[in-house]
Design a protein around this motif. Structure first.
Motif, PDB file in Angstrom:
ATOM      1  N   VAL A  39       0.838  -1.190   0.000  1.00 28.81           N
ATOM      2  CA  VAL A  39       0.000   0.000   0.000  1.00 28.81           C
ATOM      3  C   VAL A  39       0.877   1.246   0.000  1.00 28.81           C
ATOM      4  N   GLU A  40       0.362   2.294  -0.620  1.00 35.60           N
ATOM      5  CA  GLU A  40       0.985   3.621  -0.543  1.00 35.60           C
ATOM      6  C   GLU A  40       0.170   4.424   0.442  1.00 35.60           C
ATOM      7  N   LEU A  41       0.836   5.069   1.415  1.00 36.91           N
ATOM      8  CA  LEU A  41       0.149   5.894   2.418  1.00 36.91           C
ATOM      9  C   LEU A  41       0.936   7.175   2.636  1.00 36.91           C
ATOM     10  N   ASP A  42       0.225   8.238   3.034  1.00 41.03           N
ATOM     11  CA  ASP A  42       0.870   9.528   3.307  1.00 41.03           C
ATOM     12  C   ASP A  42       1.029   9.699   4.814  1.00 41.03           C
ATOM     13  N   VAL A  43       2.184  10.179   5.242  1.00 37.02           N
ATOM     14  CA  VAL A  43       2.380  10.420   6.673  1.00 37.02           C
ATOM     15  C   VAL A  43       2.746  11.878   6.922  1.00 37.02           C
ATOM     16  N   GLN A  44       2.161  12.434   7.991  1.00 39.59           N
ATOM     17  CA  GLN A  44       2.440  13.803   8.422  1.00 39.59           C
ATOM     18  C   GLN A  44       2.387  13.839   9.945  1.00 39.59           C
ATOM     19  N   LEU A  45       2.722  15.008  10.516  1.00 40.82           N
ATOM     20  CA  LEU A  45       2.638  15.165  11.976  1.00 40.82           C
ATOM     21  C   LEU A  45       1.448  16.035  12.354  1.00 40.82           C
ATOM     22  N   LEU A  46       0.779  15.636  13.433  1.00 36.74           N
ATOM     23  CA  LEU A  46      -0.181  16.540  14.069  1.00 36.74           C
ATOM     24  C   LEU A  46       0.595  17.684  14.731  1.00 36.74           C
ATOM     25  N   GLY A  47      -0.138  18.679  15.226  1.00 35.69           N
ATOM     26  CA  GLY A  47       0.504  19.805  15.917  1.00 35.69           C
ATOM     27  C   GLY A  47       1.292  19.368  17.138  1.00 35.69           C
TER      28      GLY A  47
END
Ligand code: G3P
Ligand code: MG
Length: 251
Positions: free
Chosen positions: A42-50
């Protein structure tokens, strides 16, 4: 179900944001659906919450996939977990919660999936902070052959490479909307494993040049079997698709 590719190779198709044609993107439900549909990666996007928690999320904001106003960077985990991230897609997914990277990794491990993790650096976000928070937990859960770190953001990719100079320990995928003129140098500078290109702007000669190089060619986002057939004929190693079932038995 197609045979598993050799462990060092990419599968012919990866499910974009999970099985995003049939489930709300980037959720645990979308990854379960991808697995149930026979997908191996699978391809997934990762980011950070505040508050610094890594979560699986694509946009800078939350409007499109929750109906509520706000920026991802303005949320704490407690606030984010109150959001419904499934109902926008269909009532069947009402109550789906935003996936933390931690919960998603547990699922990926238990389903024995491969992961193309896109380090998503939206405007104003810090690539180094993202890399610092995301690389350690992924490496604890997955061996290098089971995942790929990809990004449009060169700063994130270079930070990743500084953390892991050995390309066998960390595979990097450079994503670009069109093939950069300097792609050979870019690949060399990053010791990248793969180039991920938008198929709509990819010309045959370009595809064949990348395919003939040591760098793998990945194209996104391919949902049409005719397009898939053409891209494989040009040498594409892997395609990222919202609906991988449409592309089975082509490669
Ligand atoms: O990884 C390829 C593709 O996901 C890049 O575009 O906007 O869907 O993250 P986007
Ligand atoms: Mg992506």
């Amino acid at each position: 179900m197609p045979p598993a590719p050799p462990p060092d190779e990419l599968p012919p198709v990866m499910a974009h944001r999970g099985l995003s044609a049939h489930a709300p993107e980037n959720t645990l439900a979308a990854v379960r659906a991808a697995h149930a549909a026979g997908c191996r990666w699978v391809e997934l996007d990762v980011q950070l919450l505040g508050d610094g928690t890594p979560v699986i999320w694509h946009d800078a904001g939350i409007k499109r996939c929750t109906g509520e106003r706000g920026r991802l960077a303005g949320l704490s985990l407690a606030t984010a977990r109150r959001l419904d991230v499934g109902g926008w897609f269909s009532a069947e997914f009402n109550g789906e919660r935003m996936a933390t990277l931690e919960a998603m990794l547990d699922l990926i491990v238990s389903l024995e999936l491969g992961l193309n993790l896109e380090f998503k650096v939206n405007r104003g976000r810090d690539p180094a902070a993202l890399v610092d928070a995301v690389l350690p937990p992924v490496e604890r859960c997955l061996p290098p052959s089971r995942w790929l770190a990809s990004s449009f953001d060169r700063r994130a990719l270079h930070a990743l490479r500084r953390h892991r100079p050995d390309p066998h320990q960390l595979r990097l995928g450079l994503i670009a909307k069109r093939l950069p003129r300097s792609w050979r140098e870019d690949i060399r500078a990053l010791d990248a494993f793969s180039l991920h290109l938008d198929w709509r702007r990819l010309r045959e000669q370009q595809a064949r040049a990348v395919a003939a190089s040591p760098c793998r060619l990945v194209a996104y986002t391919v949902n049409d079997p005719h397009v898939a057939r053409r891209l494989y004929a040009w040498g594409a190693d892997s395609l990222i698709s919202d609906d991988p079932k449409k592309l089975t038995d082509i490669k």
